[in-house]
Motif scaffolding. Structure first.
Motif, PDB file in Angstrom:
ATOM      1  N   CYS A  82       4.059   5.354   6.097  1.00  0.00           N
ATOM      2  CA  CYS A  82       5.565   5.427   6.294  1.00  0.00           C
ATOM      3  C   CYS A  82       5.654   5.602   7.773  1.00  0.00           C
ATOM      4  N   GLY A  83       5.132   6.496   8.398  1.00  0.00           N
ATOM      5  CA  GLY A  83       5.325   6.674   9.868  1.00  0.00           C
ATOM      6  C   GLY A  83       4.899   5.532  10.664  1.00  0.00           C
ATOM      7  N   ARG A  84       3.701   4.814  10.172  1.00  0.00           N
ATOM      8  CA  ARG A  84       3.194   3.503  11.020  1.00  0.00           C
ATOM      9  C   ARG A  84       4.411   2.548  10.764  1.00  0.00           C
ATOM     10  N   LEU A  85       4.915   2.294   9.641  1.00  0.00           N
ATOM     11  CA  LEU A  85       5.999   1.062   9.424  1.00  0.00           C
ATOM     12  C   LEU A  85       7.186   1.451  10.057  1.00  0.00           C
ATOM     13  N   GLY A  86       7.412   2.670   9.931  1.00  0.00           N
ATOM     14  CA  GLY A  86       8.943   3.067  10.644  1.00  0.00           C
ATOM     15  C   GLY A  86      10.006   2.346  10.155  1.00  0.00           C
ATOM     16  N   SER A  87      10.924   1.682  10.786  1.00  0.00           N
ATOM     17  CA  SER A  87      12.015   1.273  10.294  1.00  0.00           C
ATOM     18  C   SER A  87      11.551   0.155   9.602  1.00  0.00           C
ATOM     19  N   LYS A  88      10.666  -0.684   9.708  1.00  0.00           N
ATOM     20  CA  LYS A  88      10.206  -1.818   8.867  1.00  0.00           C
ATOM     21  C   LYS A  88      10.081  -1.546   7.329  1.00  0.00           C
ATOM     22  N   ALA A  89       9.913  -0.146   7.003  1.00  0.00           N
ATOM     23  CA  ALA A  89       9.658   0.236   5.665  1.00  0.00           C
ATOM     24  C   ALA A  89      11.105   0.114   4.696  1.00  0.00           C
ATOM     25  N   PRO A  90      11.271  -0.502   3.833  1.00  0.00           N
ATOM     26  CA  PRO A  90      12.609  -0.738   2.959  1.00  0.00           C
ATOM     27  C   PRO A  90      13.246   0.674   2.765  1.00  0.00           C
ATOM     28  N   ARG A  91      14.621   0.926   3.066  1.00  0.00           N
ATOM     29  CA  ARG A  91      15.437   2.136   2.974  1.00  0.00           C
ATOM     30  C   ARG A  91      15.042   2.881   1.795  1.00  0.00           C
ATOM     31  N   GLU A  92      14.978   2.078   0.378  1.00  0.00           N
ATOM     32  CA  GLU A  92      14.858   2.722  -0.622  1.00  0.00           C
ATOM     33  C   GLU A  92      13.410   2.988  -0.971  1.00  0.00           C
ATOM     34  N   LEU A  93      12.557   2.438  -0.167  1.00  0.00           N
ATOM     35  CA  LEU A  93      11.260   3.342  -0.140  1.00  0.00           C
ATOM     36  C   LEU A  93      11.012   4.485   0.505  1.00  0.00           C
ATOM     37  N   GLN A  94      11.325   4.453   1.453  1.00  0.00           N
ATOM     38  CA  GLN A  94      11.633   5.614   2.516  1.00  0.00           C
ATOM     39  C   GLN A  94      12.081   7.078   1.533  1.00  0.00           C
ATOM     40  N   LEU A  95      13.233   6.598   0.786  1.00  0.00           N
ATOM     41  CA  LEU A  95      13.636   7.549   0.237  1.00  0.00           C
ATOM     42  C   LEU A  95      12.672   8.099  -0.878  1.00  0.00           C
ATOM     43  N   GLU A  96      12.171   7.107  -1.529  1.00  0.00           N
ATOM     44  CA  GLU A  96      11.093   7.706  -2.663  1.00  0.00           C
ATOM     45  C   GLU A  96       9.865   8.384  -1.845  1.00  0.00           C
ATOM     46  N   VAL A  97       9.528   8.022  -0.584  1.00  0.00           N
ATOM     47  CA  VAL A  97       8.516   9.096  -0.058  1.00  0.00           C
ATOM     48  C   VAL A  97       8.902  10.497   0.064  1.00  0.00           C
ATOM     49  N   ALA A  98      10.305  10.510   0.557  1.00  0.00           N
ATOM     50  CA  ALA A  98      10.948  11.837   0.896  1.00  0.00           C
ATOM     51  C   ALA A  98      11.167  12.462  -0.775  1.00  0.00           C
ATOM     52  N   ARG A  99      11.426  11.779  -1.597  1.00  0.00           N
ATOM     53  CA  ARG A  99      11.474  12.465  -2.803  1.00  0.00           C
ATOM     54  C   ARG A  99      10.302  12.959  -3.397  1.00  0.00           C
ATOM     55  N   SER A 100       9.019  12.370  -3.024  1.00  0.00           N
ATOM     56  CA  SER A 100       7.818  12.716  -3.481  1.00  0.00           C
ATOM     57  C   SER A 100       7.220  13.842  -2.462  1.00  0.00           C
ATOM     58  N   CYS A 101       7.811  13.820  -1.534  1.00  0.00           N
ATOM     59  CA  CYS A 101       7.688  15.269  -0.657  1.00  0.00           C
ATOM     60  C   CYS A 101       8.102  16.372  -1.231  1.00  0.00           C
ATOM     61  N   PHE A 102       9.082  16.334  -1.941  1.00  0.00           N
ATOM     62  CA  PHE A 102       9.689  17.453  -2.551  1.00  0.00           C
ATOM     63  C   PHE A 102       9.352  17.709  -4.011  1.00  0.00           C
TER      64      PHE A 102
ATOM     65  N   GLU B 117       0.872  -1.062  -0.018  1.00  0.00           N
ATOM     66  CA  GLU B 117      -0.017  -0.026  -0.247  1.00  0.00           C
ATOM     67  C   GLU B 117       0.786   1.161   0.045  1.00  0.00           C
ATOM     68  N   LEU B 118       1.881   1.232   0.682  1.00  0.00           N
ATOM     69  CA  LEU B 118       2.912   2.217   0.876  1.00  0.00           C
ATOM     70  C   LEU B 118       3.806   2.490  -0.451  1.00  0.00           C
ATOM     71  N   ARG B 119       3.841   1.440  -1.386  1.00  0.00           N
ATOM     72  CA  ARG B 119       4.534   1.427  -2.613  1.00  0.00           C
ATOM     73  C   ARG B 119       3.441   2.176  -3.494  1.00  0.00           C
ATOM     74  N   ALA B 120       2.424   1.837  -3.397  1.00  0.00           N
ATOM     75  CA  ALA B 120       1.195   2.257  -4.568  1.00  0.00           C
ATOM     76  C   ALA B 120       0.916   3.404  -4.103  1.00  0.00           C
ATOM     77  N   ALA B 121       0.783   4.046  -2.985  1.00  0.00           N
ATOM     78  CA  ALA B 121       0.464   5.561  -2.554  1.00  0.00           C
ATOM     79  C   ALA B 121       1.409   6.489  -3.060  1.00  0.00           C
ATOM     80  N   THR B 122       2.816   5.792  -2.734  1.00  0.00           N
ATOM     81  CA  THR B 122       3.889   6.966  -3.022  1.00  0.00           C
ATOM     82  C   THR B 122       3.942   7.373  -4.666  1.00  0.00           C
ATOM     83  N   LEU B 123       3.699   6.069  -5.553  1.00  0.00           N
ATOM     84  CA  LEU B 123       3.761   6.066  -6.771  1.00  0.00           C
ATOM     85  C   LEU B 123       2.564   7.032  -7.303  1.00  0.00           C
ATOM     86  N   GLU B 124       1.638   6.995  -6.720  1.00  0.00           N
ATOM     87  CA  GLU B 124       0.108   7.328  -7.217  1.00  0.00           C
ATOM     88  C   GLU B 124       0.265   8.921  -6.872  1.00  0.00           C
ATOM     89  N   ALA B 125       1.118   9.379  -5.802  1.00  0.00           N
ATOM     90  CA  ALA B 125       1.168  10.753  -5.718  1.00  0.00           C
ATOM     91  C   ALA B 125       1.901  11.419  -6.979  1.00  0.00           C
TER      92      ALA B 125
END
Length: 393
Positions: free
Chosen positions: A373-393, A342-350
Motif C-alpha cells: 500500500c505504501g509503494r502504490l500510494g495514491s495509485k491504490a484504489p480508495r476502497e482498497l486503502q480503506l480495507e487495509v486500514a480496517r485490517s490494521c484495526f 497482490e495487495l488485495r490478496a494480502a489484505t484478505l489473507e490477513a
C-alpha cells in the motif's frame, strides 16, 4: 452511383477461412484494394492498434478467446476506432440472448449469416451516407466541442430533410442533455412523442427526470418503458441508476436480474449484480454472478482482479476459508506481478488467517499489505486503502 471501397482500409475478422474468402470476394467486387485479415480477436485488436480502419467486418463467434462483442468493446475502450469507422458485427446466432448481447455493444451495423453481397452493400451504403451527412456533428462531438456540434445539428435541422429529421432530433436532444440544457431536450422529446411513441424519446424524458432529481417520476417512466419494451437494455440500466439514487438495493438487484436473464453476456452488469446481491445478503446469486464475471473477464477489457477479491470475500463471509484462499491463489496466477492484485490478496489473507487463529500468518500478510500500500500510494484504489486500514484495526 455504385459504392466504391477503393483506398479504404478494411479489416475482416473471421476464424473460418472459407467465410473470410467469401467476404473478401464481396469486397473485391466493390473495388476494395486495402484488406487486412484476422482469424481471432487478439489479432484483430493488434491490427487495429497499427491501422485505423474505415470498415471492420467482425464475426461474433471467433473460437477460443475474444468474441466479436469483446473485440468491439476493447476497440472502443482503447479508442482504436472513431466516428469515421464502421464496425459491422456479423453473427449466425439466432437466440434472444445472443442477439441482445451483440446489440448491447452497439455496433454501427449488424448482419446475420448467411448474407449476400447486396445485403453487405446496403449496410455499407447506408452507413457511409449517414456518416457523410452527420460527419460535421460527429467530428465536433469527438473533439468534445458541444457548442459546435449543436450549431451543426441545428443547421441540418433547418434544411428540413424529412428522412433524417427524427435522427437529428434525437442527436440534438442528447447534445442538449450533455450540455446541461434539460429544458431544450425535454421540448424535443415531447415534440417527438406528440407524433410517435418512440422508446428513445421516453427514455430521454426519464433521464432528464433523473438528472433533475425527480427520481420517483423517473422510476415510473423507466418501469413503464421496460414493461412495454422488454428488449430495450438501456431502460434496465437507467432504472437501476434511479433505484440506486434512493438506495433501494433490493430493487436494483431485481432489475439487474431481469436484464441478465435477457442478456447474460454483459460483464459490467454481471459485476454490478454480484456486488448488489452480495450487499443484499443474497450470497448464492452473488457467487454465481462473480463466477460469470470471471469467466467473461478472461478475454474482456473490463476484467479486474477486484472480481476475484469479491468472490474471495464472499467465501470468507460463509466461513469457506479454504475456498477463499484458493480464489486468491487463482487471482495471483491470472494477475501475476500486478501490485494491486497482490495487495488485495494480502489484505484478505490477513483477515482470513486471523479468523483461522493463525496470528503469525495474519501479521505477515498485513505487513506485506502495508508495504504494498505504501509503494502504490495514491495509485491504490480508495476502497482498497480503506480495507487495509480496517485490517490494521
Amino acid at each position: 452511383m455504385k459504392l466504391s471501397l477503393a483506398s479504404k482500409p478494411i479489416l475482416i475478422v473471421e476464424d473460418n477461412p472459407v467465410i473470410r474468402k467469401s467476404i473478401r470476394d464481396m469486397l473485391y467486387s466493390l473495388n476494395a484494394d486495402t484488406i487486412t485479415e484476422a482469424d481471432n480477436g487478439v489479432a484483430a485488436i493488434n491490427a487495429m492498434a497499427k491501422t485505423t480502419f474505415e470498415i471492420v467486418l467482425c464475426d461474433y463467434n471467433l473460437g477460443p478467446g475474444k468474441n466479436g462483442q469483446q473485440v468491439l468493446e476493447e476497440a472502443r475502450h482503447r479508442k482504436l476506432i472513431d466516428y469515421r469507422s464502421i464496425f459491422i458485427l456479423i453473427s449466425s446466432e439466432q437466440s434472444t440472448s445472443a442477439v441482445l448481447g451483440a446489440m448491447d455493444s452497439k455496433p454501427d451495423e449488424y448482419l446475420t449469416k448467411p448474407f449476400n453481397a447486396q445485403q453487405l452493400i446496403s449496410r455499407l451504403s447506408r452507413h457511409f451516407a449517414r456518416r457523410d451527412y452527420l460527419g460535421g456533428i460527429e467530428k465536433a462531438m469527438a473533439k468534445g466541442d458541444l457548442a459546435q456540434a449543436i450549431r451543426q445539428c441545428d443547421a441540418l435541422l433547418e434544411r428540413g430533410d424529412v428522412k433524417m429529421r427524427l435522427h437529428l432530433l434525437k442527436m440534438r436532444a442528447e447534445l442538449a442533455i450533455a450540455a446541461g440544457d434539460f429544458e431544450s431536450a425535454r421540448r424535443i422529446y415531447l415534440e417527438v412523442l406528440q407524433h410517435r411513441d418512440l422508446p428513445w424519446a421516453r427514455l430521454g424524458l426519464g433521464i432528464i427526470d433523473l438528472q433533475n432529481n425527480n427520481i420517483e417520476q423517473a422510476i415510473a417512466g423507466f418501469q413503464s418503458l421496460v414493461a412495454e419494451n422488454p428488449m430495450l437494455m438501456e431502460g434496465y440500466d437507467w432504472l437501476t441508476r434511479a433505484y440506486e439514487a434512493l438506495d433501494r438495493h433490493q430493487e436494483v438487484e431485481q432489475v439487474l436480474q431481469q436484464a441478465l436473464e435477457l442478456s447474460p453476456q454483459s460483464i459490467l452488469r454481471q459485476k454490478k449484480f454480484a456486488e448488489t446481491a452480495d450487499k443484499n445478503g443474497n450470497l448464492e446469486a452473488a457467487e454465481k454472478a462473480y463466477k460469470a464475471a470471471l469467466k467473461l473477464g478472461k478475454h474482456s477489457v473490463h476484467r479486474s482482479c477486484s472480481d476475484y477479491a469479491g468472490l474471495a470475500k464472499l467465501y470468507a463471509k460463509t466461513n469457506a476459508g479454504e475456498e477463499a484462499l484458493k480464489t486468491l491463489n487463482e487471482m495471483r496466477q491470472e494477475y501475476a506481478n500486478q501490485p494491486e492484485a497482490e495487495l488485495r490478496a494480502a489484505t484478505l489473507e490477513a483477515d482470513l488467517f486471523r479468523a483461522q487463529g493463525d496470528d503469525e500468518a495474519a501479521q505477515q500478510a498485513l505487513d506485506k499489505a502495508l508495504d504494498l500500500c505504501g509503494r502504490l500510494g495514491s495509485k491504490a484504489p480508495r476502497e482498497l486503502q480503506l480495507e487495509v486500514a480496517r485490517s490494521c484495526f
